[in-house]
Design a protein around this motif. Structure first.
Motif, short mmCIF file in Angstrom:
data_model
loop_
_atom_site.label_atom_id
_atom_site.label_comp_id
_atom_site.label_asym_id
_atom_site.label_seq_id
_atom_site.Cartn_x
_atom_site.Cartn_y
_atom_site.Cartn_z
N LEU A 81 -8.51 31.98 -7.53
CA LEU A 81 -9.54 31.01 -7.97
C LEU A 81 -8.53 30.85 -9.31
N THR A 107 -19.56 37.40 -6.43
CA THR A 107 -19.35 36.26 -6.43
C THR A 107 -20.54 36.01 -7.86
N CYS A 116 -16.84 33.14 -13.33
CA CYS A 116 -16.60 31.92 -12.29
C CYS A 116 -18.33 31.12 -11.92
N ILE A 132 -13.35 29.07 -11.57
CA ILE A 132 -13.01 29.68 -12.89
C ILE A 132 -13.17 29.32 -13.81
#
Length: 179
Positions: A81, A107, A116, A132
């Motif tokens: 990211l 995530t 993120c 990000i």
């Protein structure tokens, strides 16, 4: 009547390619298996890539990533990211060599840490992008210098030409196997 098969051992180690004791033990065991042929060089390459990858992962998690509460896979995702800003979950999974479900779990953890966020594609709701945050960028800017010191340390016993040769050969393995 017992049929005895002859094992053909394919081995091209040169004199300066000294085997590690683990490799010798592996060869001694595998040579006893009823295989038509045994490519010891292929076994050695794959085994040593695995050992280096595991050693690298363990060293970095212990010496660098733990300080920031990151696992190897969460760091890998955050690194991607950091480089590409926003990435589809499918591509993140491929890059990290894990399932989309694993990416989803990591995530969620990174979102809780505000590193993120996820966003569903407006045109195709089946596609999710991970992006990000500024905090995520800040973490990577703090983590990466220490991570890079570890990279340099790990490769320090190799000359520049050797590093280039290994990188070139590994790229070929990556391309040929679609890793």
């Amino acid at each position: 009547m017992k049929i005895q098969t002859e094992v053909i051992i394919i081995h091209a180690f040169d004199d300066d390619g000294e085997l590690l004791s683990d490799e010798k033990d592996t060869i001694n065991l595998l040579a006893k298996l009823p295989l038509d042929s045994l490519d010891l060089d292929a076994i050695s390459v794959v085994t040593n890539i695995y050992r280096v990858a595991q050693g690298l992962r363990n060293k970095m998690e212990r010496e660098v990533l733990s300080e920031f509460g990151l696992s190897w896979t969460s760091f890998s995702l955050l690194y991607d990211l950091w480089i590409w800003k926003s990435v589809e979950t499918k591509k993140l999974a491929q890059s990290a060599g894990v399932s989309k479900a694993t990416i989803s779990n990591i995530t969620k953890t990174l979102e809780r840490k505000e590193l993120c966020y996820r966003k569903v594609d407006n045109r195709d709701r089946r596609i999710t992008y991970v992006t990000i945050t500024e905090k995520g960028k800040d973490v990577m800017e703090k983590v990466y210098p220490n991570f890079h010191k570890g990279e340099v340390e790990i490769a320090s016993s190799l000359a520049t030409d050797e590093k280039k040769d290994i990188s070139k050969l590994l790229r070929r393995v990556i391309r040929e196997n679609n890793f």
